[in-house]
Design a protein around this motif. Structure first.
Motif, PDB file in Angstrom:
ATOM      1  N   GLU A   1     -36.346  17.848  48.280  1.00  0.00           N
ATOM      2  CA  GLU A   1     -35.173  17.022  48.591  1.00  0.00           C
ATOM      3  C   GLU A   1     -33.890  17.843  48.520  1.00  0.00           C
ATOM      4  O   GLU A   1     -32.975  17.659  49.307  1.00  0.00           O
ATOM      5  CB  GLU A   1     -35.090  15.820  47.643  1.00  0.00           C
ATOM      6  CG  GLU A   1     -36.019  14.707  48.062  1.00  0.00           C
ATOM      7  CD  GLU A   1     -36.065  13.569  47.064  1.00  0.00           C
ATOM      8  OE1 GLU A   1     -36.826  12.632  47.304  1.00  0.00           O
ATOM      9  OE2 GLU A   1     -35.342  13.633  46.035  1.00  0.00           O
TER      10      GLU A   1
ATOM     11  N   THR B   1     -33.377  19.652  51.723  1.00  0.00           N
ATOM     12  CA  THR B   1     -33.066  18.909  52.954  1.00  0.00           C
ATOM     13  C   THR B   1     -31.781  18.096  52.839  1.00  0.00           C
ATOM     14  O   THR B   1     -31.339  17.523  53.822  1.00  0.00           O
ATOM     15  CB  THR B   1     -34.198  17.936  53.321  1.00  0.00           C
ATOM     16  OG1 THR B   1     -34.350  16.999  52.257  1.00  0.00           O
ATOM     17  CG2 THR B   1     -35.497  18.656  53.571  1.00  0.00           C
ATOM     18  N   THR B   2     -31.192  18.026  51.636  1.00  0.00           N
ATOM     19  CA  THR B   2     -29.992  17.216  51.465  1.00  0.00           C
ATOM     20  C   THR B   2     -28.931  17.584  52.511  1.00  0.00           C
ATOM     21  O   THR B   2     -28.863  18.756  52.883  1.00  0.00           O
ATOM     22  CB  THR B   2     -29.430  17.400  50.025  1.00  0.00           C
ATOM     23  OG1 THR B   2     -28.386  16.454  49.848  1.00  0.00           O
ATOM     24  CG2 THR B   2     -28.873  18.797  49.797  1.00  0.00           C
ATOM     25  N   PRO B   3     -28.145  16.685  53.039  1.00  0.00           N
ATOM     26  CA  PRO B   3     -28.002  15.264  52.700  1.00  0.00           C
ATOM     27  C   PRO B   3     -29.066  14.376  53.336  1.00  0.00           C
ATOM     28  O   PRO B   3     -29.050  13.177  53.111  1.00  0.00           O
ATOM     29  CB  PRO B   3     -26.626  14.924  53.277  1.00  0.00           C
ATOM     30  CG  PRO B   3     -26.481  15.835  54.453  1.00  0.00           C
ATOM     31  CD  PRO B   3     -27.187  17.094  54.077  1.00  0.00           C
ATOM     32  N   LEU B   4     -29.966  14.949  54.109  1.00  0.00           N
ATOM     33  CA  LEU B   4     -31.050  14.142  54.669  1.00  0.00           C
ATOM     34  C   LEU B   4     -32.216  14.146  53.681  1.00  0.00           C
ATOM     35  O   LEU B   4     -32.203  14.862  52.683  1.00  0.00           O
ATOM     36  CB  LEU B   4     -31.500  14.711  56.003  1.00  0.00           C
ATOM     37  CG  LEU B   4     -30.440  14.757  57.110  1.00  0.00           C
ATOM     38  CD1 LEU B   4     -31.039  15.319  58.382  1.00  0.00           C
ATOM     39  CD2 LEU B   4     -29.880  13.368  57.379  1.00  0.00           C
TER      40      LEU B   4
ATOM     41  N   ASP C   1     -36.771  12.469  57.011  1.00  0.00           N
ATOM     42  CA  ASP C   1     -36.032  12.525  58.275  1.00  0.00           C
ATOM     43  C   ASP C   1     -36.570  13.639  59.169  1.00  0.00           C
ATOM     44  O   ASP C   1     -36.516  13.540  60.394  1.00  0.00           O
ATOM     45  CB  ASP C   1     -34.544  12.725  58.013  1.00  0.00           C
ATOM     46  CG  ASP C   1     -33.931  11.512  57.332  1.00  0.00           C
ATOM     47  OD1 ASP C   1     -34.274  10.384  57.724  1.00  0.00           O
ATOM     48  OD2 ASP C   1     -33.129  11.693  56.398  1.00  0.00           O
ATOM     49  N   TYR C   2     -37.043  14.707  58.540  1.00  0.00           N
ATOM     50  CA  TYR C   2     -37.620  15.801  59.329  1.00  0.00           C
ATOM     51  C   TYR C   2     -39.074  15.503  59.688  1.00  0.00           C
ATOM     52  O   TYR C   2     -39.506  15.729  60.814  1.00  0.00           O
ATOM     53  CB  TYR C   2     -37.518  17.124  58.560  1.00  0.00           C
ATOM     54  CG  TYR C   2     -36.078  17.583  58.399  1.00  0.00           C
ATOM     55  CD1 TYR C   2     -35.429  18.254  59.431  1.00  0.00           C
ATOM     56  CD2 TYR C   2     -35.366  17.305  57.239  1.00  0.00           C
ATOM     57  CE1 TYR C   2     -34.106  18.659  59.296  1.00  0.00           C
ATOM     58  CE2 TYR C   2     -34.039  17.699  57.094  1.00  0.00           C
ATOM     59  CZ  TYR C   2     -33.418  18.380  58.124  1.00  0.00           C
ATOM     60  OH  TYR C   2     -32.112  18.771  57.997  1.00  0.00           O
TER      61      TYR C   2
ATOM     62  N   ASP D   1     -40.383  12.691  60.185  1.00  0.00           N
ATOM     63  CA  ASP D   1     -40.417  11.668  61.225  1.00  0.00           C
ATOM     64  C   ASP D   1     -40.435  12.279  62.623  1.00  0.00           C
ATOM     65  O   ASP D   1     -40.890  11.659  63.578  1.00  0.00           O
ATOM     66  CB  ASP D   1     -39.205  10.735  61.101  1.00  0.00           C
ATOM     67  CG  ASP D   1     -39.392   9.715  59.998  1.00  0.00           C
ATOM     68  OD1 ASP D   1     -40.501   9.661  59.433  1.00  0.00           O
ATOM     69  OD2 ASP D   1     -38.428   8.978  59.689  1.00  0.00           O
ATOM     70  N   LEU D   2     -39.903  13.490  62.740  1.00  0.00           N
ATOM     71  CA  LEU D   2     -39.883  14.143  64.050  1.00  0.00           C
ATOM     72  C   LEU D   2     -41.299  14.439  64.518  1.00  0.00           C
ATOM     73  O   LEU D   2     -41.573  14.473  65.717  1.00  0.00           O
ATOM     74  CB  LEU D   2     -39.123  15.481  63.974  1.00  0.00           C
ATOM     75  CG  LEU D   2     -37.633  15.461  63.687  1.00  0.00           C
ATOM     76  CD1 LEU D   2     -37.137  16.883  63.501  1.00  0.00           C
ATOM     77  CD2 LEU D   2     -36.896  14.796  64.833  1.00  0.00           C
ATOM     78  N   PHE D   3     -42.180  14.687  63.561  1.00  0.00           N
ATOM     79  CA  PHE D   3     -43.515  15.150  63.931  1.00  0.00           C
ATOM     80  C   PHE D   3     -44.596  14.092  63.715  1.00  0.00           C
ATOM     81  O   PHE D   3     -45.476  13.935  64.543  1.00  0.00           O
ATOM     82  CB  PHE D   3     -43.874  16.409  63.121  1.00  0.00           C
ATOM     83  CG  PHE D   3     -42.842  17.498  63.244  1.00  0.00           C
ATOM     84  CD1 PHE D   3     -42.781  18.270  64.389  1.00  0.00           C
ATOM     85  CD2 PHE D   3     -41.910  17.716  62.237  1.00  0.00           C
ATOM     86  CE1 PHE D   3     -41.820  19.264  64.525  1.00  0.00           C
ATOM     87  CE2 PHE D   3     -40.949  18.706  62.362  1.00  0.00           C
ATOM     88  CZ  PHE D   3     -40.900  19.486  63.506  1.00  0.00           C
TER      89      PHE D   3
ATOM     90  N   ASP E   1     -41.428   4.829  57.019  1.00  0.00           N
ATOM     91  CA  ASP E   1     -41.128   3.441  57.350  1.00  0.00           C
ATOM     92  C   ASP E   1     -42.237   2.952  58.274  1.00  0.00           C
ATOM     93  O   ASP E   1     -42.728   3.718  59.102  1.00  0.00           O
ATOM     94  CB  ASP E   1     -39.787   3.352  58.089  1.00  0.00           C
ATOM     95  CG  ASP E   1     -38.624   3.608  57.151  1.00  0.00           C
ATOM     96  OD1 ASP E   1     -38.874   3.770  55.939  1.00  0.00           O
ATOM     97  OD2 ASP E   1     -37.472   3.655  57.631  1.00  0.00           O
TER      98      ASP E   1
ATOM     99  N   ARG F   1     -44.172   1.870  61.200  1.00  0.00           N
ATOM    100  CA  ARG F   1     -43.993   1.893  62.648  1.00  0.00           C
ATOM    101  C   ARG F   1     -45.352   1.747  63.299  1.00  0.00           C
ATOM    102  O   ARG F   1     -46.381   1.742  62.628  1.00  0.00           O
ATOM    103  CB  ARG F   1     -43.379   3.216  63.110  1.00  0.00           C
ATOM    104  CG  ARG F   1     -42.099   3.586  62.419  1.00  0.00           C
ATOM    105  CD  ARG F   1     -41.524   4.869  63.016  1.00  0.00           C
ATOM    106  NE  ARG F   1     -40.287   5.238  62.348  1.00  0.00           N
ATOM    107  CZ  ARG F   1     -40.216   6.061  61.302  1.00  0.00           C
ATOM    108  NH1 ARG F   1     -41.307   6.615  60.829  1.00  0.00           N
ATOM    109  NH2 ARG F   1     -39.056   6.337  60.738  1.00  0.00           N
TER     110      ARG F   1
END
Ligand SMILES: Cc1cc2nc3c(=O)[nH]c(=O)nc-3n(C[C@H](O)[C@H](O)[C@H](O)COP(=O)(O)OP(=O)(O)OC[C@H]3O[C@@H](n4cnc5c(N)ncnc54)[C@H](O)[C@@H]3O)c2cc1C
Ligand code: FES
Lengths: 368, 424
Positions: free
Chosen positions: A20, A23-26, A30-31, A33-35, A43, A45
């Motif tokens: 964490e 990767t902050t502030p994300l 969030d990364y 999820d791209l893959f 979340d 989906r």
């Protein structure tokens, strides 16, 4: 907890913290999820796998849900969020299968006139689309021990019922299977549709009827005329011995409620339209956290009205440019004072409004 | 520059109250048109922008794991710098403006977004969206005008301390993200008024420190650690990327309201301001950078500062389409659309920083030949008290006027002269 276990937990926590911090502030998610958007821990989906037409204006959408899908009981629905014209829209749809071996879920959608989401799903949605999901919910499910049941369904109201029936009576290449767990059910289905071809799941229902799994009483408006609930006793002579489950348009459900109340009969309904918002002028604003209720005119900003009533509201420019006043609108309907655009919200839609340029166009509920 | 109301050739003197309201209606119509068109393609734009930036960041950081090798250092540092610029400008700034709130995606929303900058987004939103965008270029109200530390206008009295402002501006450019954080905290004003004990300030300050700790931890500790033997090279790469981003952001933002030709306004002129008058203030108080599509993206479309200030909540990818329509209105109403390419615009802004660091008129009255005597004059003014300064200033202003007159009459474009509704 024993020592190695505790050491393990500490290690996991510190590794998580470290990632964490990288990767902050994300968030790492969030990364990821791209893959792998459907992974565990993401979340919830789903990905549309196929869209199969059922009738001219209805289609079945098969979805591969994310790893955290917790399963469902046939008859339940799920809320699905899909981006249409760039805007996320949430609607509820009944699950039309029992739990499946391939882990997929399916909904069947009927396009209603001028219906935004239903039209999109039936006519424009394409396989591969990522959608947002909530876990299954709803009390409209089969009573566990079995019994004598009557289903009254109309139009797309067949969807939760077909989910229960398919689960009770799976169909294989050899026809309808009769499982021991289904033996305790004696089921009559009164299904109403405008015409025979427009009847969703007609073939499924007819096959179940032929095999003796259920008794189907199909009523098509063009053949038999519009169903009058007073005719039910003639159609189903043992009506009084049956527990009734109904799903369909509000008019039918209301008539059925009145009919059953008078006779003291058991009835459970599933409403496809819970609240219905019509844009009017003004309404009552209620603020849950501050416990304030105030009536608002249709031409005054909600911000002004609420502040006057003593609610502490976030605000900034008060002219619609800074977004310092945005609040989630849990439920209700508002009008943009600049251009008259109307926005409606039902719980869970995630609708956020700028209170400085929105006026009540009906009752509005805020958690604030 | 002088506040618009005091100018001899007030550039809005020819507009009647009706003109201004009509102009406002025309701008409203433009906004409405783009609201109606806003849809799937815009959503796809921001999503792909976010995706691109995240891929670029991951890729650059991965390359930097081997930053010991010079080519990896160069590629990784360049990629990280670009990624940080995109994240701050085209993505962060615009998401925090609520430009993408209409998508109802909780992950791309002004209320949930946090950006790669020292200032926590909540505090920045207040200072930027609520104060700066509302009070654009109003002397005494808009803190962006000189960030509360610079002399940004002729009407602000000169003080010897202002001599240092080019240097401060340069330092501010290098550490811009911290400058913004301090500015969002109103640190300068608080220090001056000794209000450091205010509980709100303390809470906000704590938040900023926490954010800075996390930001610095990521760039200057965690990623260098991950790089193992490349520790110091990766540390250097992160420092460079942050400085590149800071200097770039500072330059773009300076171009927005600082170049010559941008108007400022009196506090009193915005009392009871109508929507039309507000629009006019945004039109004249902002400046654009002309350039390619790439330039617009890298500036977060703040190169369309004028359009952004008129419609801060419209998606940034639309400003390029809106610009010609807005430009037509400038022409129709005989107003000056301030747009220059990046280099002249940055030069113009820096020129102003220099000019205003000196007493009014000093630069105009200085030639290479009289430089020594001018420097002596400047030294004397700086050492003298307020009274000396006032007297010297008056003499210098007169001198500057005389020189201007000798250079020949300035051609002032002819304008229809009408009642000026903005001048109270
Ligand atoms: C628990 C639950 C389960 C549901 N299961 C299903 C299902 O399995 N299959 C299915 O097709 N739908 C189902 N619905 C209805 C669905 O959620 C949507 O309301 C429906 O698809 C219309 O959405 P829309 O965006 O197309 O219409 P909107 O754009 O929201 O509305 C357009 C017009 O249609 C009218 N309208 C809105 N909802 C309905 C409705 N339900 N029936 C008739 N007119 C309506 C509106 O008044 C409006 O005039 C279910 C609803 C609930 C609450
Ligand atoms: S208060 Fe600024 S947008 Fe509402």
């Amino acid at each position: 907890m024993n020592l190695p276990q505790r050491a393990g937990t500490v290690a996991v926590v510190s590794i998580t913290r470290f990632i964490e911090a990288a990767t902050t502030p994300l968030l790492p998610a969030d990364y990821l999820d791209l893959f792998i958007p459907l992974r565990a821990g993401a979340d919830l989906r789903g990905r549309i796998v196929s869209v199969t037409p059922e009738t001219q204006d209805a289609a079945t959408i098969e979805i591969q849900p994310g790893a955290d899908w917790a399963g469902h009981v046939p008859g339940q629905y799920l809320r699905i969020g899909i981006d249409i014209d760039g805007i996320r829209q949430w609607r509820a749809y009944s699950l039309t299968h029992g739990p499946r071996a391939d882990g997929r879920i399916a909904i069947t959608v009927k396009a209603v006139p001028d219906g935004l989401v239903s039209h999109h799903l039936v006519h424009r949605a394409s396989p591969g689309t990522l959608v947002h999901l909530e876990q299954a919910a709803g009390e409209f499910v089969l009573p566990l021990p079995g019994g004598r049941l009557l289903f009254v369904t109309a139009g797309s109201g067949i969807t939760p019922v077909i989910g229960m029936l398919r689960n009770l009576f799976p169909v294989s290449a050899d026809g309808v299977l009769k499982l021991p767990r289904s033996a305790a059910y004696d089921i009559v289905v009164v299904h109403v549709a405008p015409t025979r071809p427009a009847s969703i799941f007609r073939r499924d229902l007819e096959e179940l009827d032929r095999s003796g799994a259920i008794r189907l009483i199909a009523r098509y408006d063009d053949e038999h005329g519009v169903l009058d609930v007073d005719d039910l006793e003639a159609l189903v002579p043992d009506l009084a011995q049956r527990a009734t489950f109904a799903c369909g348009p509000a008019g039918l459900l209301e008539a059925l409620e009145a009919h059953h109340r008078v006779r003291g009969l058991e009835l459970q309904t599933e409403k496809f339209r819970t609240t219905f918002h019509v844009a009017g002028q003004g309404g009552t604003l209620s603020f849950a956290a501050s416990g304030t209720t105030v009536s608002a005119d249709g031409d005054r900003p909600i911000l002004d009205v609420a502040e006057q009533a003593g609610v502490l509201m976030p605000s900034g420019c008060r002219m619609g440019i800074c977004f310092g006043c945005v609040l989630p609108l849990r439920e209700g309907i508002v009008r943009d004072l600049r251009d008259g655009a109307v926005t409606t919200a039902t719980p869970g839609d995630g609708v956020v409004i700028q209170t400085c340029i929105s006026a009540a166009a009906g009752d509005c509920h805020f958690d604030h | 520059m002088t506040v618009i109301q005091k100018k001899a050739d007030n550039p809005i003197a020819h507009l009647s109250a009706q003109d201004i309201e009509e102009l406002g209606r025309e701008l409203d119509a433009i906004r409405q048109r783009f609201l109606a068109e806003r849809g799937a393609s815009d959503a796809a734009y921001i999503r792909s922008m976010i995706k691109t930036q995240r891929y670029l960041e991951l890729g650059s950081r991965a390359v930097l794991l081997f930053s010991l090798f010079p080519p990896a250092w160069v590629v990784g540092t360049a990629g990280l710098s670009i990624s940080k610029i995109l994240e701050n400008m085209e993505i962060g700034h615009n998401v925090l403006h609520g430009q993408w709130d209409w998508m109802r995606d909780p992950k791309i929303h002004s209320t949930t977004w946090e950006w790669d900058s020292a200032s926590p987004s909540d505090q920045w939103k207040h200072a930027h969206n609520e104060v700066h965008h509302n009070y654009t270029n109003v002397i005494g109200k808009d803190n962006d005008l000189g960030y509360g530390i610079f002399r940004a206008d002729e009407d602000q009295p000169w003080h010897p301390a202002h001599l240092g402002q080019p240097l401060w501006n340069f330092v501010n450019a290098l550490i811009f993200e911290y400058g913004i954080a301090a500015y969002d905290l109103e640190l300068g004003a608080r220090l001056k008024r000794k209000q450091l004990d205010d509980p709100e300030f303390k809470a906000n300050g704590k938040q900023v420190l926490k954010k800075i700790r996390r930001q610095a931890g990521k760039d200057y500790l965690i990623h260098p650690l991950l790089s193992g033997p490349s520790f110091f090279h990766t540390l250097g790469a992160n420092v460079v990327a942050n400085v590149v981003r800071n200097v770039w952001a500072h330059s773009v933002i300076m171009c927005g309201h600082f170049p010559e030709g941008v108007e400022t306004f009196e506090k009193r002129s915005i009392e009871g301001e109508t929507k039309g008058e507000w629009y006019v203030r945004q039109m004249l108080g902002s400046a654009n950078i002309s350039g390619s599509r790439l330039m617009h993206i890298m500036t977060g479309n703040l190169s369309h500062q004028i359009e952004h200030h008129l419609f801060p909540d419209l998606p940034s990818n639309r400003y390029a389409e809106i610009a010609p329509l807005v430009q037509e209105l400038f022409e129709k109403y005989d107003l000056t659309y301030c747009a220059r390419p990046l280099v002249p615009q940055v030069y113009s802004a820096w020129h102003k920083v220099f000019r205003l660091s000196l007493p009014n008129g000093w630069l105009d009255t200085t030639t290479p030949r009289n430089l020594p005597s001018q420097l002596v004059k400047l030294y004397k003014i700086s050492r003298g008290g307020a009274k000396v300064r006032r007297a010297a200033q008056a003499r210098m202003t007169q001198e500057a006027r005389r020189i201007a007159a000798e250079r020949g009459p300035v051609v002032v474009p002819q304008r229809r002269v009408r009642r000026d509704p903005l001048a109270a």
